[in-house]
Design a protein around this motif. Structure first.
Motif, short mmCIF file in Angstrom:
data_model
loop_
_atom_site.label_atom_id
_atom_site.label_comp_id
_atom_site.label_asym_id
_atom_site.label_seq_id
_atom_site.Cartn_x
_atom_site.Cartn_y
_atom_site.Cartn_z
N HIS A 72 -83.05 -18.89 -19.89
CA HIS A 72 -82.64 -19.01 -21.29
C HIS A 72 -82.15 -20.42 -21.59
N ARG A 75 -85.15 -22.53 -22.02
CA ARG A 75 -85.78 -22.23 -23.32
C ARG A 75 -85.04 -22.95 -24.44
N ILE A 76 -83.71 -22.91 -24.39
CA ILE A 76 -82.91 -23.60 -25.40
C ILE A 76 -83.19 -25.10 -25.35
N LEU A 79 -86.44 -25.75 -27.04
CA LEU A 79 -86.32 -25.57 -28.50
C LEU A 79 -85.58 -26.73 -29.14
N GLU A 101 -89.12 -23.44 -40.87
CA GLU A 101 -89.51 -23.47 -39.45
C GLU A 101 -88.35 -23.93 -38.57
N LEU A 104 -85.85 -21.19 -38.23
CA LEU A 104 -86.28 -20.22 -37.22
C LEU A 104 -85.97 -20.70 -35.80
N LEU A 105 -86.05 -22.01 -35.59
CA LEU A 105 -85.69 -22.55 -34.27
C LEU A 105 -84.21 -22.29 -33.97
N ILE A 107 -82.48 -19.83 -35.09
CA ILE A 107 -82.37 -18.40 -34.80
C ILE A 107 -82.82 -18.11 -33.37
N GLU A 108 -83.91 -18.73 -32.95
CA GLU A 108 -84.39 -18.55 -31.58
C GLU A 108 -83.39 -19.06 -30.55
N ILE A 109 -82.76 -20.19 -30.86
CA ILE A 109 -81.74 -20.73 -29.95
C ILE A 109 -80.57 -19.76 -29.84
N SER A 111 -80.59 -16.54 -30.35
CA SER A 111 -81.04 -15.35 -29.64
C SER A 111 -81.08 -15.60 -28.13
N SER A 112 -81.60 -16.74 -27.75
CA SER A 112 -81.67 -17.07 -26.33
C SER A 112 -80.27 -17.29 -25.75
#
Length: 123
Positions: A72, A75-76, A79, A101, A104-105, A107-109, A111-112
């Protein structure tokens, strides 16, 4: 005489270590494999083997959770590289979809980060 072992007794798991599915299985195996007529030396050997197996399984599960947290983190990191595009934008950007967009990045960060934190809490 049962050599200091009670029928329902089993060695305590590592202090603070979460139970794993393997640990639960080992507890069930202890109940089945430790009949009263088992001699003390045999019982101690069996208990020692089950304890070692339980510790190995707990360590394996801890390694898996730590690896998940590291994944994770990576992944961060990846991102964040995409998110660096934010530094080149201005409020006058004509393509407004780029802001969605980038949102959304974030949000993904988040979440991870939550998933990584959960993996570490389970350690």
């Amino acid at each position: 005489m049962n050599g200091g072992y009670d029928r329902g007794a089993c060695s305590a798991p590592e202090r603070g270590a979460p139970a794993t599915p393997a640990s639960e299985l080992i507890s069930r195996l202890r109940r089945v494999l430790r009949p009263e007529e088992l001699n003390c030396a045999c019982r101690e050997t069996l208990d020692g083997a089950l304890d070692r197996f339980d510790q190995l399984e707990r360590r394996r599960e801890s390694r898996r959770r730590l690896a998940a947290a590291r994944d994770h983190k990576e992944r961060i990191f990846a991102l964040l590289a995409f998110l660096s595009e934010l530094d080149t934008l201005t409020e006058a950007e004509s393509d407004r979809s780029v802001f969605e967009e980038l949102a959304l990045l974030f949000i993904e960060i988040a979440s991870s980060a939550e998933a990584g934190a959960a993996a570490l809490r389970e350690l």
